[in-house]
Design a protein around this motif. Structure first.
Motif, PDB file in Angstrom:
ATOM      1  N   MET A   1       0.123  -1.432  -0.409  1.00 21.35           N
ATOM      2  CA  MET A   1       0.218  -0.098   0.002  1.00 21.35           C
ATOM      3  C   MET A   1       0.692   1.021  -0.254  1.00 21.35           C
ATOM      4  SD  MET A   1      -2.744   1.348   2.504  1.00 21.35           S
ATOM      5  CE  MET A   1      -4.224  -0.048   1.797  1.00 21.35           C
ATOM      6  N   GLU A   2       1.931   1.075   0.873  1.00 23.22           N
ATOM      7  CA  GLU A   2       2.744   2.268   0.689  1.00 23.22           C
ATOM      8  C   GLU A   2       3.380   2.399  -0.205  1.00 23.22           C
ATOM      9  OE1 GLU A   2       7.086   3.401   3.071  1.00 23.22           O
ATOM     10  OE2 GLU A   2       5.954   2.023   3.886  1.00 23.22           O
ATOM     11  N   HIS A   3       3.998   1.324  -1.671  1.00 25.68           N
ATOM     12  CA  HIS A   3       4.176   1.827  -2.665  1.00 25.68           C
ATOM     13  C   HIS A   3       3.533   2.404  -3.295  1.00 25.68           C
ATOM     14  CE1 HIS A   3       6.513   1.540  -6.212  1.00 25.68           C
ATOM     15  NE2 HIS A   3       5.128   0.326  -6.894  1.00 25.68           N
ATOM     16  N   ARG A   4       1.707   2.134  -3.194  1.00 33.33           N
ATOM     17  CA  ARG A   4       0.801   2.427  -4.398  1.00 33.33           C
ATOM     18  C   ARG A   4       1.118   3.813  -4.158  1.00 33.33           C
ATOM     19  NH1 ARG A   4      -1.965  -1.980  -3.575  1.00 33.33           N
ATOM     20  NH2 ARG A   4      -3.840  -1.587  -2.105  1.00 33.33           N
ATOM     21  N   ILE A   5       0.723   4.229  -3.073  1.00 35.34           N
ATOM     22  CA  ILE A   5       0.221   5.370  -2.594  1.00 35.34           C
ATOM     23  C   ILE A   5       1.603   6.715  -3.071  1.00 35.34           C
ATOM     24  CG2 ILE A   5       0.021   6.925  -0.350  1.00 35.34           C
ATOM     25  CD1 ILE A   5      -0.868   5.388   1.550  1.00 35.34           C
ATOM     26  N   GLU A   6       2.996   6.235  -2.569  1.00 36.38           N
ATOM     27  CA  GLU A   6       4.345   6.979  -2.994  1.00 36.38           C
ATOM     28  C   GLU A   6       3.972   7.413  -4.980  1.00 36.38           C
ATOM     29  OE1 GLU A   6       6.939   4.840  -1.650  1.00 36.38           O
ATOM     30  OE2 GLU A   6       7.192   6.363   0.500  1.00 36.38           O
ATOM     31  N   THR A   7       3.638   5.874  -5.320  1.00 39.76           N
ATOM     32  CA  THR A   7       3.542   6.318  -6.609  1.00 39.76           C
ATOM     33  C   THR A   7       2.884   7.357  -7.299  1.00 39.76           C
ATOM     34  OG1 THR A   7       4.386   4.004  -7.093  1.00 39.76           O
ATOM     35  CG2 THR A   7       3.042   4.758  -8.637  1.00 39.76           C
ATOM     36  N   THR A   8       1.004   6.967  -6.448  1.00 41.37           N
ATOM     37  CA  THR A   8       0.195   7.885  -6.766  1.00 41.37           C
ATOM     38  C   THR A   8       0.892   9.367  -6.751  1.00 41.37           C
ATOM     39  OG1 THR A   8      -1.739   5.689  -6.675  1.00 41.37           O
ATOM     40  CG2 THR A   8      -1.836   8.519  -6.524  1.00 41.37           C
ATOM     41  N   ALA A   9       1.487   9.832  -5.663  1.00 44.20           N
ATOM     42  CA  ALA A   9       1.663  11.170  -5.311  1.00 44.20           C
ATOM     43  C   ALA A   9       2.546  11.829  -6.374  1.00 44.20           C
ATOM     44  CB  ALA A   9       2.497  10.439  -3.832  1.00 44.20           C
ATOM     45  N   LYS A  10       3.470  10.676  -6.914  1.00 44.64           N
ATOM     46  CA  LYS A  10       4.591  11.085  -8.257  1.00 44.64           C
ATOM     47  C   LYS A  10       4.096  11.163  -9.194  1.00 44.64           C
ATOM     48  CE  LYS A  10       8.773   8.755  -5.654  1.00 44.64           C
ATOM     49  NZ  LYS A  10       9.345   7.622  -5.675  1.00 44.64           N
ATOM     50  N   LEU A  11       2.625  10.149  -9.917  1.00 45.07           N
ATOM     51  CA  LEU A  11       2.390  10.617 -10.571  1.00 45.07           C
ATOM     52  C   LEU A  11       1.042  11.753 -11.382  1.00 45.07           C
ATOM     53  CD1 LEU A  11       1.518   6.975 -11.893  1.00 45.07           C
ATOM     54  CD2 LEU A  11       2.880   8.163 -12.637  1.00 45.07           C
ATOM     55  N   GLY A  12       0.509  11.874  -9.881  1.00 43.00           N
ATOM     56  CA  GLY A  12      -0.437  13.201  -9.555  1.00 43.00           C
ATOM     57  C   GLY A  12      -2.017  12.548  -9.959  1.00 43.00           C
ATOM     58  N   ARG A  13      -1.684  11.153 -10.273  1.00 40.70           N
ATOM     59  CA  ARG A  13      -3.082  11.025 -10.283  1.00 40.70           C
ATOM     60  C   ARG A  13      -3.208   9.306 -10.206  1.00 40.70           C
ATOM     61  NH1 ARG A  13      -1.642   8.533 -14.587  1.00 40.70           N
ATOM     62  NH2 ARG A  13      -0.100   8.001 -16.358  1.00 40.70           N
ATOM     63  N   ILE A  14      -4.190   8.863 -10.068  1.00 46.68           N
ATOM     64  CA  ILE A  14      -4.562   7.266  -9.810  1.00 46.68           C
ATOM     65  C   ILE A  14      -4.124   6.469 -11.180  1.00 46.68           C
ATOM     66  CG2 ILE A  14      -5.977   5.443  -9.778  1.00 46.68           C
ATOM     67  CD1 ILE A  14      -5.775   7.922  -7.219  1.00 46.68           C
ATOM     68  N   PRO A  15      -3.207   5.578 -10.850  1.00 44.62           N
ATOM     69  CA  PRO A  15      -2.470   4.447 -11.986  1.00 44.62           C
ATOM     70  C   PRO A  15      -3.336   4.081 -12.971  1.00 44.62           C
ATOM     71  CG  PRO A  15      -1.030   4.553 -10.375  1.00 44.62           C
ATOM     72  CD  PRO A  15      -2.167   5.220  -9.696  1.00 44.62           C
ATOM     73  N   GLU A  16      -3.024   4.082 -14.148  1.00 51.74           N
ATOM     74  CA  GLU A  16      -4.372   2.971 -14.508  1.00 51.74           C
ATOM     75  C   GLU A  16      -4.793   1.488 -14.301  1.00 51.74           C
ATOM     76  OE1 GLU A  16      -6.521   4.068 -17.030  1.00 51.74           O
ATOM     77  OE2 GLU A  16      -4.972   5.697 -16.748  1.00 51.74           O
ATOM     78  N   GLU A  17      -3.463   1.148 -14.115  1.00 50.48           N
ATOM     79  CA  GLU A  17      -4.075  -0.472 -13.472  1.00 50.48           C
ATOM     80  C   GLU A  17      -4.823  -0.148 -12.072  1.00 50.48           C
ATOM     81  OE1 GLU A  17      -0.451  -1.110 -10.409  1.00 50.48           O
ATOM     82  OE2 GLU A  17       0.407  -1.213 -13.021  1.00 50.48           O
ATOM     83  N   ILE A  18      -4.109   0.334 -11.566  1.00 53.03           N
ATOM     84  CA  ILE A  18      -5.657   1.026 -10.330  1.00 53.03           C
ATOM     85  C   ILE A  18      -7.177   1.223 -10.808  1.00 53.03           C
ATOM     86  CG2 ILE A  18      -5.867   2.071  -7.959  1.00 53.03           C
ATOM     87  CD1 ILE A  18      -3.386   1.898  -7.550  1.00 53.03           C
ATOM     88  N   ARG A  19      -6.965   2.455 -11.710  1.00 54.45           N
ATOM     89  CA  ARG A  19      -8.370   3.116 -12.268  1.00 54.45           C
ATOM     90  C   ARG A  19      -9.502   1.544 -12.909  1.00 54.45           C
ATOM     91  NH1 ARG A  19      -8.988   7.649 -12.859  1.00 54.45           N
ATOM     92  NH2 ARG A  19      -9.908   8.110 -14.881  1.00 54.45           N
TER      93      ARG A  19
END
Length: 248
Positions: free
Chosen positions: A1-19
């Protein structure tokens, strides 16, 4: 979960694989503006589902994503409007007697804060006069000289203590435990006794999809028309500092 949160914060959006995994996120694809869209509601984790457990096998709490309806012809009433929509929708899901309000950029640094708050609400002598229990805010990365007064020392150490003789301090908008009944307009007497008889999650008979369908109505722009929401119920409207006037 920590990795997903950090990735989302860096991208500034929800990654496509999660969307693609949650239809609540995909509904944003058809939205033209953040200020003009339908109600988006999805039960991400349903506690009644036997598969909703963590890595230790313990049951996870119900998690719901909600973005209330917004339209150019309806005032959204900022944070107060968002909170009131959440209060109504959550009443169909858990109807918990205590509501915790925490801003998205804050977290609790005390694992026993829930227990501490409940001790006040359940006090046999004074519990009936307590509408909310809040914890002071503490900020990270504040300069040593605190030139912007971010520690809010005067507010927490002086003002709030001085308000004890006038019904208690103001509601400061976050880090606050509320009685649901208080926000919904209930008046209390000395004979009132707070009783917590466990969770009502299992009493919800509707399926997750049915909860999503019926819950959307409670977050519609027109739902509050002709009601006391924003006046005698929920957080009050008509002021940018909705927390202050609600606490009064």
């Amino acid at each position: 979960m920590e990795h997903r949160i950090e990735t989302t914060a860096k991208l500034g959006r929800i990654p496509e694989e999660i969307r693609t995994k949650h239809k609540g996120f995909s509904e944003w694809n058809s939205v033209s503006s953040q200020c003009d869209h339908q109600t988006i509601l999805q039960v991400l984790i349903d506690r009644r589902n036997s598969n909703a457990v963590d890595i230790d096998g313990s049951a996870l709490p119900t998690l719901v994503y909600l973005s209330r309806e917004k339209g150019p012809n309806h005032h959204h009433n900022f944070k107060a409007g968002a909170m009131n929509a959440l209060i109504r929708v959550s009443s169909k899901i858990s109807h918990g007697k205590i509501i915790l309000n925490v801003d998205c950029d804050m977290y609790s640094n005390n694992s026993e804060s829930v227990r501490d708050a409940l001790c006040f609400f359940m006090d046999e002598q004074k519990g009936h006069v307590i509408a909310f229990v809040q914890f002071p805010q503490s900020f990270d990365n504040i300069p040593k000289n605190d030139i912007y007064s971010s520690f809010m020392t005067t507010t927490y150490a002086v003002d709030f203590h001085g308000m004890d003789g006038y019904g208690g301090p103001l509601y400061i908008g976050t880090g606050c435990f509320h009685r649901r009944e208080t926000l919904c307009g209930r008046r209390y007497s000395e004979n009132y006794k707070f009783e917590y008889k466990g969770s009502v999650v299992n009493q919800v008979q509707e399926s997750a999809s049915e909860v999503e369908r019926t819950g959307k109505i409670l977050a519609d722009c027109a739902f509050e028309k002709g009601t006391q929401w924003g006046k005698e119920m929920g957080l009050k409207y008509g002021c940018p500092a909705e927390d202050v006037i609600t606490g009064l």
